[in-house]
Design a protein around this motif. Structure first.
Motif, PDB file in Angstrom:
ATOM      1  N   THR A   1      -8.220  -6.014  -2.244  1.00 59.10           N
ATOM      2  CA  THR A   1      -7.812  -5.037  -1.228  1.00 59.10           C
ATOM      3  C   THR A   1      -6.323  -4.707  -1.245  1.00 59.10           C
ATOM      4  N   SER A   2      -5.530  -5.467  -1.983  1.00 58.39           N
ATOM      5  CA  SER A   2      -4.095  -5.165  -2.045  1.00 58.39           C
ATOM      6  C   SER A   2      -3.836  -3.801  -2.683  1.00 58.39           C
ATOM      7  N   ALA A   3      -4.822  -3.291  -3.438  1.00 56.32           N
ATOM      8  CA  ALA A   3      -4.685  -1.964  -4.050  1.00 56.32           C
ATOM      9  C   ALA A   3      -4.590  -0.869  -2.995  1.00 56.32           C
ATOM     10  N   CYS A   4      -5.001  -1.167  -1.760  1.00 55.31           N
ATOM     11  CA  CYS A   4      -5.023  -0.164  -0.689  1.00 55.31           C
ATOM     12  C   CYS A   4      -3.885  -0.335   0.317  1.00 55.31           C
ATOM     13  N   ASN A   5      -2.800  -0.985  -0.083  1.00 59.18           N
ATOM     14  CA  ASN A   5      -1.686  -1.207   0.858  1.00 59.18           C
ATOM     15  C   ASN A   5      -0.796   0.029   0.924  1.00 59.18           C
ATOM     16  N   THR A   6      -1.294   1.047   1.595  1.00 60.25           N
ATOM     17  CA  THR A   6      -0.533   2.299   1.706  1.00 60.25           C
ATOM     18  C   THR A   6       0.753   2.136   2.507  1.00 60.25           C
ATOM     19  N   PHE A   7       0.795   1.170   3.405  1.00 62.73           N
ATOM     20  CA  PHE A   7       1.975   1.002   4.253  1.00 62.73           C
ATOM     21  C   PHE A   7       3.151   0.384   3.495  1.00 62.73           C
ATOM     22  N   ALA A   8       2.872  -0.130   2.294  1.00 56.72           N
ATOM     23  CA  ALA A   8       3.957  -0.655   1.457  1.00 56.72           C
ATOM     24  C   ALA A   8       4.328   0.312   0.343  1.00 56.72           C
ATOM     25  N   ALA A   9       3.635   1.470   0.286  1.00 63.06           N
ATOM     26  CA  ALA A   9       3.842   2.429  -0.807  1.00 63.06           C
ATOM     27  C   ALA A   9       5.066   3.291  -0.547  1.00 63.06           C
ATOM     28  N   PRO A  10       5.692   3.779  -1.611  1.00 65.89           N
ATOM     29  CA  PRO A  10       6.844   4.708  -1.452  1.00 65.89           C
ATOM     30  C   PRO A  10       6.370   6.024  -0.841  1.00 65.89           C
ATOM     31  N   ALA A  11       7.284   6.751  -0.255  1.00 61.63           N
ATOM     32  CA  ALA A  11       6.967   7.976   0.476  1.00 61.63           C
ATOM     33  C   ALA A  11       6.277   9.008  -0.397  1.00 61.63           C
ATOM     34  N   ASN A  12       6.652   9.090  -1.700  1.00 58.77           N
ATOM     35  CA  ASN A  12       6.057  10.105  -2.559  1.00 58.77           C
ATOM     36  C   ASN A  12       4.573   9.874  -2.843  1.00 58.77           C
ATOM     37  N   GLU A  13       4.064   8.666  -2.551  1.00 54.32           N
ATOM     38  CA  GLU A  13       2.649   8.372  -2.773  1.00 54.32           C
ATOM     39  C   GLU A  13       1.804   8.606  -1.522  1.00 54.32           C
ATOM     40  N   VAL A  14       2.465   8.913  -0.429  1.00 59.02           N
ATOM     41  CA  VAL A  14       1.744   9.166   0.816  1.00 59.02           C
ATOM     42  C   VAL A  14       2.201  10.500   1.438  1.00 59.02           C
ATOM     43  N   SER A  15       2.419  11.449   0.552  1.00 60.39           N
ATOM     44  CA  SER A  15       2.902  12.759   1.007  1.00 60.39           C
ATOM     45  C   SER A  15       1.782  13.586   1.605  1.00 60.39           C
TER      46      SER A  15
END
Length: 316
Positions: free
Chosen positions: A302-316
């Motif tokens: 499930t660590s593959a889904c850690n959107t809250f630790a992702a850089p801003a460009n990956e959650v645009s």
């Protein structure tokens, strides 16, 4: 001997003959001996009867103790040795549910054929939810977080415990953490030609992803951060996209572990990879959505889904 009549003269008294006195003595001795004998017999009878009553009371045998090979003394566990009660961890990026090592098992979903009536859609949802639970409950157990029952509501509700629902053009379904309910209003599912299998599978998997966020504490932490944003639109939209893209990733991860078994064909994975989503300020761009769905489909944990630790460009 006759008893004299009081009206007449009584004869002068004289002692009885010796032999008669001896006979009377013998009679009295016999009476006394008989009385003693009866008294003894009465005592014996009381003892015997008492013994019988006690024997009957003890005739009900108690269960014999279970044989043991060792003697165990009960010990009150110290706080450190007591089993830990699962609790939500109010974290986002640092939440155990997205830490390395939390893996999802393969699951088999036996689902009824998807059809377009309320009863048939509800039957489909009610069969899919237990399959989602079989996939996610072991993950929650691995990281010591609670398992909370979820409800599915297919009514066209006008309000929920979380407020008014989003408009139909924005969402086919939605989740409310207050009451842990997934809402899938029937009119929205029947629009545009009726329910599609992949759409319904991913919709429920995505909304259950929000339920995972609720169970783990991610959703509560998200709401705290939302309040701390104090109306800052950029921060609020960033939080919303991270939350929704994580639910996409969780939904894709479930589909990858259920496809090719039971009622979910292996082709569902390919179809999801090729699907496109419209750009959204709240749910993320089409590019970001495709990225997190791909990560969920390829995830080893499930660590593959850690959107809250992702850089801003990956959650645009």
């Amino acid at each position: 001997m006759e008893r004299p009549d009081d009206s007449g003269d009584r004869p002068a008294w004289a002692p009885p003959a010796e032999d008669h006195r001896e006979q009377r003595s013998t009679v009295w001795i016999t009476v006394v001996l008989f009385a003693v004998f009866m008294a003894v017999m009465l005592v014996v009878a009381v003892l015997v009867v008492g013994g019988m009553k006690e024997s009957k009371a003890g005739a009900v045998q108690s269960r014999p103790p279970t044989p043991t090979t060792t003697s165990v003394t009960p010990v009150t566990p110290s706080p450190s040795s007591r089993p830990e009660v699962p609790t939500r961890k109010y974290e986002t990026a640092a939440n155990p549910i997205v830490a390395p090592g939390a893996t999802m098992p393969k699951v088999t979903c036996d689902l009824p054929r998807l059809r377009g009536t309320k009863e048939q859609l509800e039957a489909f949802y009610l069969a899919l939810i237990p399959c989602l639970e079989r996939a996610w409950h072991p993950v929650l157990t691995q990281v010591g977080e609670p398992r909370i029952p979820v409800t599915v509501n297919a009514e066209d509700v006008k309000n929920t415990a979380c407020g008014p629902p989003p408009p139909p053009e924005e969402a086919l379904g939605f989740y409310c953490g207050e009451g842990a309910t997934i809402f899938v209003p029937l009119p929205r599912q029947l629009a545009d030609g009726g329910p599609d299998l992949l759409t319904q599978l991913f919709l429920l998997a995505h909304e259950y992803g929000h339920h995972v966020q609720e169970q783990s504490g991610i959703l509560s932490k998200h709401d705290m951060l939302y309040g701390e944003a104090d109306g800052d639109r950029a921060k609020i939209l960033d939080l919303s996209r991270r939350l929704e893209l994580q639910a996409d990733c969780f939904g894709a991860m479930f589909l990858a572990n259920a496809a090719g078994r039971g009622s979910i064909g292996a082709g569902m994975v390919t179809q999801l990879r090729q699907s496109t989503f419209e750009d959204s300020d709240t749910h993320g761009s089409s590019k970001s959505s495709a990225l997190w769905r791909k990560r969920g489909l390829n995830a080893k944990d499930t660590s593959a889904c850690n959107t809250f630790a992702a850089p801003a460009n990956e959650v645009s």
